[in-house]
Design a protein around this motif. Structure first.
Motif, PDB file in Angstrom:
ATOM      1  N   SER A 169      -5.386  14.628  -8.187  1.00 56.39           N
ATOM      2  CA  SER A 169      -6.709  14.963  -8.719  1.00 56.39           C
ATOM      3  C   SER A 169      -6.885  16.461  -8.933  1.00 56.39           C
ATOM      4  CB  SER A 169      -7.802  14.465  -7.770  1.00 56.39           C
ATOM      5  OG  SER A 169      -7.714  15.134  -6.509  1.00 56.39           O
ATOM      6  N   LYS A 170      -5.828  17.250  -8.639  1.00 53.19           N
ATOM      7  CA  LYS A 170      -5.855  18.703  -8.804  1.00 53.19           C
ATOM      8  C   LYS A 170      -7.073  19.305  -8.091  1.00 53.19           C
ATOM      9  CE  LYS A 170      -3.317  18.526 -13.155  1.00 53.19           C
ATOM     10  NZ  LYS A 170      -3.301  18.884 -14.595  1.00 53.19           N
ATOM     11  N   TYR A 171      -7.176  18.952  -6.836  1.00 57.50           N
ATOM     12  CA  TYR A 171      -8.334  19.365  -6.039  1.00 57.50           C
ATOM     13  C   TYR A 171      -8.465  20.873  -5.950  1.00 57.50           C
ATOM     14  CZ  TYR A 171     -11.404  19.887  -1.978  1.00 57.50           C
ATOM     15  OH  TYR A 171     -12.425  20.251  -1.143  1.00 57.50           O
ATOM     16  N   ILE A 172      -7.344  21.574  -5.937  1.00 55.74           N
ATOM     17  CA  ILE A 172      -7.374  23.027  -5.744  1.00 55.74           C
ATOM     18  C   ILE A 172      -8.107  23.739  -6.873  1.00 55.74           C
ATOM     19  CG2 ILE A 172      -5.177  23.523  -6.916  1.00 55.74           C
ATOM     20  CD1 ILE A 172      -4.632  25.559  -4.651  1.00 55.74           C
ATOM     21  N   GLU A 173      -8.132  23.114  -8.069  1.00 50.63           N
ATOM     22  CA  GLU A 173      -8.792  23.742  -9.206  1.00 50.63           C
ATOM     23  C   GLU A 173     -10.313  23.676  -9.102  1.00 50.63           C
ATOM     24  OE1 GLU A 173      -7.243  21.999 -12.719  1.00 50.63           O
ATOM     25  OE2 GLU A 173      -5.174  22.708 -12.373  1.00 50.63           O
ATOM     26  N   ARG A 174     -10.818  22.755  -8.316  1.00 52.30           N
ATOM     27  CA  ARG A 174     -12.269  22.620  -8.169  1.00 52.30           C
ATOM     28  C   ARG A 174     -12.720  22.821  -6.721  1.00 52.30           C
ATOM     29  NH1 ARG A 174     -12.749  17.211  -6.468  1.00 52.30           N
ATOM     30  NH2 ARG A 174     -10.849  15.997  -6.830  1.00 52.30           N
ATOM     31  N   ALA A 175     -11.810  23.323  -5.874  1.00 49.65           N
ATOM     32  CA  ALA A 175     -12.169  23.544  -4.471  1.00 49.65           C
ATOM     33  C   ALA A 175     -13.197  24.655  -4.344  1.00 49.65           C
ATOM     34  CB  ALA A 175     -10.926  23.898  -3.664  1.00 49.65           C
ATOM     35  N   GLY A 176     -14.188  24.433  -3.509  1.00 43.85           N
ATOM     36  CA  GLY A 176     -15.217  25.433  -3.278  1.00 43.85           C
ATOM     37  C   GLY A 176     -14.812  26.407  -2.188  1.00 43.85           C
ATOM     38  N   LEU A 177     -15.811  27.126  -1.679  1.00 41.70           N
ATOM     39  CA  LEU A 177     -15.566  28.128  -0.650  1.00 41.70           C
ATOM     40  C   LEU A 177     -16.026  27.667   0.722  1.00 41.70           C
ATOM     41  CD1 LEU A 177     -16.650  31.344  -2.604  1.00 41.70           C
ATOM     42  CD2 LEU A 177     -14.331  30.483  -2.239  1.00 41.70           C
ATOM     43  N   GLY A 178     -16.421  26.395   0.843  1.00 48.33           N
ATOM     44  CA  GLY A 178     -16.882  25.872   2.117  1.00 48.33           C
ATOM     45  C   GLY A 178     -15.742  25.657   3.098  1.00 48.33           C
ATOM     46  N   THR A 179     -16.112  25.384   4.340  1.00 43.22           N
ATOM     47  CA  THR A 179     -15.116  25.194   5.398  1.00 43.22           C
ATOM     48  C   THR A 179     -14.238  23.989   5.116  1.00 43.22           C
ATOM     49  OG1 THR A 179     -16.643  26.154   7.010  1.00 43.22           O
ATOM     50  CG2 THR A 179     -14.789  24.876   7.876  1.00 43.22           C
ATOM     51  N   LEU A 180     -14.853  22.856   4.681  1.00 49.50           N
ATOM     52  CA  LEU A 180     -14.089  21.640   4.405  1.00 49.50           C
ATOM     53  C   LEU A 180     -13.104  21.862   3.260  1.00 49.50           C
ATOM     54  CD1 LEU A 180     -13.573  18.665   5.002  1.00 49.50           C
ATOM     55  CD2 LEU A 180     -15.413  18.086   3.393  1.00 49.50           C
ATOM     56  N   SER A 181     -13.547  22.566   2.204  1.00 48.76           N
ATOM     57  CA  SER A 181     -12.652  22.834   1.066  1.00 48.76           C
ATOM     58  C   SER A 181     -11.466  23.692   1.483  1.00 48.76           C
ATOM     59  CB  SER A 181     -13.431  23.543  -0.054  1.00 48.76           C
ATOM     60  OG  SER A 181     -14.456  22.711  -0.553  1.00 48.76           O
ATOM     61  N   LYS A 182     -11.726  24.699   2.316  1.00 51.08           N
ATOM     62  CA  LYS A 182     -10.634  25.559   2.787  1.00 51.08           C
ATOM     63  C   LYS A 182      -9.662  24.778   3.669  1.00 51.08           C
ATOM     64  CE  LYS A 182     -13.159  29.956   2.688  1.00 51.08           C
ATOM     65  NZ  LYS A 182     -13.694  31.070   3.504  1.00 51.08           N
ATOM     66  N   LEU A 183     -10.206  23.876   4.484  1.00 49.54           N
ATOM     67  CA  LEU A 183      -9.344  23.074   5.366  1.00 49.54           C
ATOM     68  C   LEU A 183      -8.440  22.154   4.555  1.00 49.54           C
ATOM     69  CD1 LEU A 183      -8.569  22.160   8.231  1.00 49.54           C
ATOM     70  CD2 LEU A 183     -10.456  20.509   8.117  1.00 49.54           C
ATOM     71  N   ILE A 184      -9.027  21.481   3.547  1.00 53.14           N
ATOM     72  CA  ILE A 184      -8.229  20.577   2.702  1.00 53.14           C
ATOM     73  C   ILE A 184      -7.170  21.355   1.932  1.00 53.14           C
ATOM     74  CG2 ILE A 184      -8.324  19.022   0.707  1.00 53.14           C
ATOM     75  CD1 ILE A 184     -11.112  18.166   1.672  1.00 53.14           C
ATOM     76  N   THR A 185      -7.555  22.505   1.408  1.00 54.71           N
ATOM     77  CA  THR A 185      -6.595  23.328   0.649  1.00 54.71           C
ATOM     78  C   THR A 185      -5.444  23.785   1.533  1.00 54.71           C
ATOM     79  OG1 THR A 185      -8.381  24.107  -0.775  1.00 54.71           O
ATOM     80  CG2 THR A 185      -6.349  25.389  -0.772  1.00 54.71           C
ATOM     81  N   SER A 186      -5.758  24.211   2.770  1.00 54.43           N
ATOM     82  CA  SER A 186      -4.708  24.660   3.689  1.00 54.43           C
ATOM     83  C   SER A 186      -3.776  23.513   4.063  1.00 54.43           C
ATOM     84  CB  SER A 186      -5.338  25.238   4.962  1.00 54.43           C
ATOM     85  OG  SER A 186      -6.098  26.380   4.674  1.00 54.43           O
ATOM     86  N   CYS A 187      -4.331  22.321   4.274  1.00 58.06           N
ATOM     87  CA  CYS A 187      -3.512  21.173   4.677  1.00 58.06           C
ATOM     88  C   CYS A 187      -2.609  20.693   3.561  1.00 58.06           C
ATOM     89  CB  CYS A 187      -4.411  20.030   5.143  1.00 58.06           C
ATOM     90  SG  CYS A 187      -5.238  20.330   6.717  1.00 58.06           S
ATOM     91  N   VAL A 188      -3.131  20.656   2.320  1.00 56.57           N
ATOM     92  CA  VAL A 188      -2.401  20.025   1.210  1.00 56.57           C
ATOM     93  C   VAL A 188      -1.579  21.024   0.412  1.00 56.57           C
ATOM     94  CG1 VAL A 188      -2.652  18.644  -0.884  1.00 56.57           C
ATOM     95  CG2 VAL A 188      -4.156  18.221   1.064  1.00 56.57           C
ATOM     96  N   TYR A 189      -2.152  22.222   0.165  1.00 56.06           N
ATOM     97  CA  TYR A 189      -1.492  23.176  -0.721  1.00 56.06           C
ATOM     98  C   TYR A 189      -0.923  24.395   0.014  1.00 56.06           C
ATOM     99  CZ  TYR A 189      -3.959  20.590  -4.368  1.00 56.06           C
ATOM    100  OH  TYR A 189      -4.430  19.599  -5.187  1.00 56.06           O
ATOM    101  N   GLY A 190      -1.526  24.758   1.119  1.00 56.80           N
ATOM    102  CA  GLY A 190      -1.167  26.012   1.750  1.00 56.80           C
ATOM    103  C   GLY A 190      -1.943  27.151   1.134  1.00 56.80           C
TER     104      GLY A 190
END
Length: 413
Positions: free
Chosen positions: A42-63
């Protein structure tokens, strides 16, 4: 024999226990796999926000790659060269590392054998055997994770860029190697297990070929063959000396030890790949691996009711509580001594210290728990450790020659 008793014997065996553990781990792996695939597709990183949950998901999946996330981190402070230590300071540091590693892992080895093979007696005179290897893995990992997380919280570390989910692979193999290590003691003697650890160079080389397509020198193949012969001599010698004793080496024990060496070989090779790709610190690696280890073992123990069983055993046999606590402390502090020793003196000195530790562990176990070893077994032990020291010496000499050649080429240019 009734159907229920057959089912109970299967579940109570190491095969049944392993199967149930794997099924429990799959309840973490399978949902995690599909979630990671969903976020990637779903290319989540392109629409990830700056919230805590978005940062956590980005760190877990993409680094946290430098090219994907905008950060406001301050530039790292310039490194000042460490002052040159005197010879007396180096000797004191080496003695400190040597004693720390020996004390941690020799105590850990003695308690490991005691917990898995000896009887516990309650104040009322009841006798009990502790059987849950997975709970011991949990108590080792939870303290190691807390120590690593605390250390990271109070020290400055390099920016962590690896996708966190990648730690789950070597965490799983690390759990399985530890489980095999504890479970094997139900079928083989502790000296046999220690010698199997010394022989893990062979599966590590095989796994290195598979995972990283590594190439090895001739002396590495020669020492691997010598280790194989030494291990075979020890197994034959210990079997002869123990006869038909119930604690003698069995087929189940050999299978579990092969599993231990295979999982451990994958762990070291996968961690090596992560280190080379993402350049994290050793404590960051320790924290990430133990985080997933706690997640896997906690989930499995909760599903199987392992916590209540183990805690009840602790209440009935208080000596087990203290043994488990000291075991976990030794395991966690031993990991810290490993990283400290390698950072100060390099891997060669560390391997020599740990090889000495393995020899002392066999001697200590034979003295405390009266394991008989025949002359053939002694010769097998000698051959294994001589092959290990030969391997370390040849590796060190090869690196020196390569450095000299590199220095000579630079001079010519």
């Amino acid at each position: 024999m009734s159907g229920s008793s057959v089912l109970y014997s299967v579940v109570d065996s190491w095969v049944g226990s392993l199967t149930i553990n794997l099924l429990c781990y799959s309840t973490v792996f399978i949902p995690g796999y599909f979630l990671i695939q969903y976020f990637k597709k779903s290319k989540y990183i392109e629409r990830a926000g700056l919230g805590t949950l978005s940062k956590l998901i980005t760190s877990c999946v993409y680094g946290q790659g430098y090219d994907k996330l905008v950060t406001t981190d301050l530039p790292p402070a310039p490194r000042t060269p460490a002052p040159e230590r005197s010879m007396s300071s180096k000797c004191l540091q080496l003695i400190f590392c040597f004693l720390g590693l020996q004390a941690s892992y020799l105590t850990w080895g003695v308690l490991q054998e005691k917990i898995m093979t000896k009887e516990y007696q309650s104040s009322e005179g009841n006798i009990g055997h502790f059987r849950d290897s997975q709970f011991l893995v949990f108590v080792n990992r939870i303290l190691a994770f807390l120590l690593a997380a605390t250390y990271l919280g109070f020290t400055r570390q390099p920016r962590h860029t690896a996708p966190i989910y990648k730690y789950s692979y070597c965490s799983f193999s690390n759990i399985m190697s530890s489980w095999c290590q504890y479970e094997a003691l139900k079928y083989v003697t502790f000296p046999t297990q220690v010698l199997a650890k010394a022989s893990k160079i062979i599966p590590t080389m095989i796994m290195g070929k598979i995972v990283s397509e590594k190439k090895y020198e001739y002396f590495e193949y020669v020492t691997a063959v010598l280790i194989s012969f030494g291990m075979t001599m020890f197994l034959l010698g210990s079997t002869e000396s123990k006869g038909n004793s119930s604690s003698s080496t069995t087929l189940s024990g050999i299978i579990i030890l092969i599993g231990y060496m295979s999982f451990d070989a994958f762990t070291s090779n996968w961690q090596g790949e992560l280190f080379s790709q993402h350049k994290m610190s050793s404590v960051q690696m320790m924290c990430g691996v133990n985080l997933f280890s706690c997640l896997f073992t906690t989930t499995s123990l909760m599903q199987q009711g392992g916590f209540s069983t183990s805690f009840n055993f602790m209440l009935t046999y208080p000596a087990f509580f203290w043994d488990s606590l000291i075991l976990s402390i030794c395991s966690a502090t031993g990991q810290l001594f490993i990283y400290h020793t390698i950072s100060l003196f390099g891997p060669v000195v560390f391997i020599i210290i740990m090889t000495i530790r393995q020899g002392l562990a066999i001697l200590l176990s034979c003295l405390i728990y009266s394991h008989p070893v025949s002359l053939m077994g002694v010769l097998g032990i000698f051959m294994v450790f001589m092959a290990i020291f030969l391997r370390v010496y040849c590796s060190h000499r090869l690196k020196q020659l390569q450095q000299r050649r590199a220095g000579g080429d630079t001079t010519k240019v």
